[in-house]
Design an enzyme around this catalytic site. Structure first.
Site, PDB file in Angstrom:
ATOM      1  N   ARG A  76       7.825  90.112  86.023  1.00 25.92           N
ATOM      2  CA  ARG A  76       7.846  88.797  86.664  1.00 25.92           C
ATOM      3  C   ARG A  76       7.045  88.829  87.948  1.00 25.92           C
ATOM      4  NH1 ARG A  76      14.230  88.545  86.829  1.00 25.92           N
ATOM      5  NH2 ARG A  76      13.810  90.720  87.195  1.00 25.92           N
TER       6      ARG A  76
ATOM      7  N   ARG B  20      -8.021  84.555  81.497  1.00 25.36           N
ATOM      8  CA  ARG B  20      -9.225  84.595  80.658  1.00 25.36           C
ATOM      9  C   ARG B  20     -10.399  85.174  81.437  1.00 25.36           C
ATOM     10  NH1 ARG B  20      -6.865  79.849  78.833  1.00 25.36           N
ATOM     11  NH2 ARG B  20      -8.163  78.506  80.131  1.00 25.36           N
TER      12      ARG B  20
ATOM     13  N   CYS C 182       0.721  77.964  79.445  1.00 26.66           N
ATOM     14  CA  CYS C 182       1.033  77.354  80.745  1.00 26.66           C
ATOM     15  C   CYS C 182       2.101  76.291  80.541  1.00 26.66           C
ATOM     16  CB  CYS C 182      -0.206  76.688  81.345  1.00 26.66           C
ATOM     17  SG  CYS C 182      -1.482  77.836  81.857  1.00 26.66           S
TER      18      CYS C 182
ATOM     19  N   GLU D  97       6.686  74.060  86.002  1.00 24.90           N
ATOM     20  CA  GLU D  97       7.911  74.582  86.622  1.00 24.90           C
ATOM     21  C   GLU D  97       8.882  73.418  86.812  1.00 24.90           C
ATOM     22  OE1 GLU D  97      10.332  77.489  88.202  1.00 24.90           O
ATOM     23  OE2 GLU D  97       8.319  77.842  87.435  1.00 24.90           O
TER      24      GLU D  97
ATOM     25  N   ARG E 283       4.049  80.901  88.829  1.00 26.71           N
ATOM     26  CA  ARG E 283       4.895  82.015  88.388  1.00 26.71           C
ATOM     27  C   ARG E 283       4.310  82.586  87.106  1.00 26.71           C
ATOM     28  NH1 ARG E 283      10.457  82.045  90.443  1.00 26.71           N
ATOM     29  NH2 ARG E 283      10.773  80.235  91.767  1.00 26.71           N
TER      30      ARG E 283
ATOM     31  N   TYR F  83       5.698  89.516  94.050  1.00 30.36           N
ATOM     32  CA  TYR F  83       5.827  88.183  94.647  1.00 30.36           C
ATOM     33  C   TYR F  83       4.954  88.157  95.899  1.00 30.36           C
ATOM     34  CZ  TYR F  83       9.392  87.288  91.280  1.00 30.36           C
ATOM     35  OH  TYR F  83      10.027  87.095  90.085  1.00 30.36           O
TER      36      TYR F  83
ATOM     37  N   ARG G  37      12.503  86.353  95.151  1.00 28.15           N
ATOM     38  CA  ARG G  37      13.367  87.312  94.463  1.00 28.15           C
ATOM     39  C   ARG G  37      13.527  88.559  95.295  1.00 28.15           C
ATOM     40  NH1 ARG G  37      14.927  86.702  89.208  1.00 28.15           N
ATOM     41  NH2 ARG G  37      16.398  88.231  89.975  1.00 28.15           N
TER      42      ARG G  37
END
Length: 178
Positions: free
Chosen positions: A24, A80, A91, A94, A106, A124, A132
């Site tokens: 993540r 890409r 995609c 959110e 994210r 992050y 997080r």
């Protein structure tokens, strides 16, 4: 058929064979421009793959989300551009949660790895670093402050300031320090 035995607890040791894992991460942009979305997403992907030693052929799929204020480019375009066009990319928008982090991309990377879950390093960046802070291996870990770890902005100070936690100020060994 008898049921399979429960999995062994994660001891932090490398597993003998590759298994499917998920990595993540998140980043933010300063402005909703194509250049910012592509640049910051590329930075995030590069850091996430580098920190976890993931090679191209280990990738299974990558899912990106972007907050509703980002409309200038698909984050997958950055993947890409990095040569990951043969990896399934998706995609999505959110959730628009009140008080959520704006201008945020994210990523959820599915890949094969021999690393145990406890050794996976999630990334992050920028104004997403706080999202997080419960995860191990975040971008402000002591081992993440050298030039080998591009997710730490090069302009970040390497000595503690009154507002900077000591972990973010730690240095890598001299041979790899900035």
């Amino acid at each position: 058929m008898p049921p399979e035995p429960p999995p062994e607890p994660d001891t932090g040791a490398a597993v003998a064979t590759e298994r499917l894992v998920a990595l993540r991460g998140a980043t933010t942009v300063e402005a909703d421009t194509r250049e910012q979305v592509l640049g910051r997403t590329s930075e995030l992907l590069t850091a996430l793959l580098d920190r976890n030693g993931v090679e191209h052929d280990q990738l299974v799929s990558i899912i990106f989300t972007a907050t509703k204020d980002l409309q200038s480019e698909f984050p997958a375009a950055a993947a890409r551009a990095l040569g990951l066009g043969d990896v399934p990319l998706l995609c999505a928008r959110e959730l628009d949660v009140s008080g959520g982090n704006p201008s945020t991309v994210r990523v959820l990377v599915h890949c094969y790895s021999t690393l145990p879950r406890a050794s996976l390093r999630h990334v992050y960046l920028h104004r997403a670093r706080h999202l997080r802070d419960d995860l191990p291996g975040r971008a402000d870990d002591p081992d993440a402050s050298c030039s080998r770890h591009p997710h730490v902005p090069q302009s970040e100070p390497t000595s503690p300031t009154p507002t900077q936690p000591p972990a973010a100020a730690a240095r890598c060994p001299p041979e790899v320090s900035r």
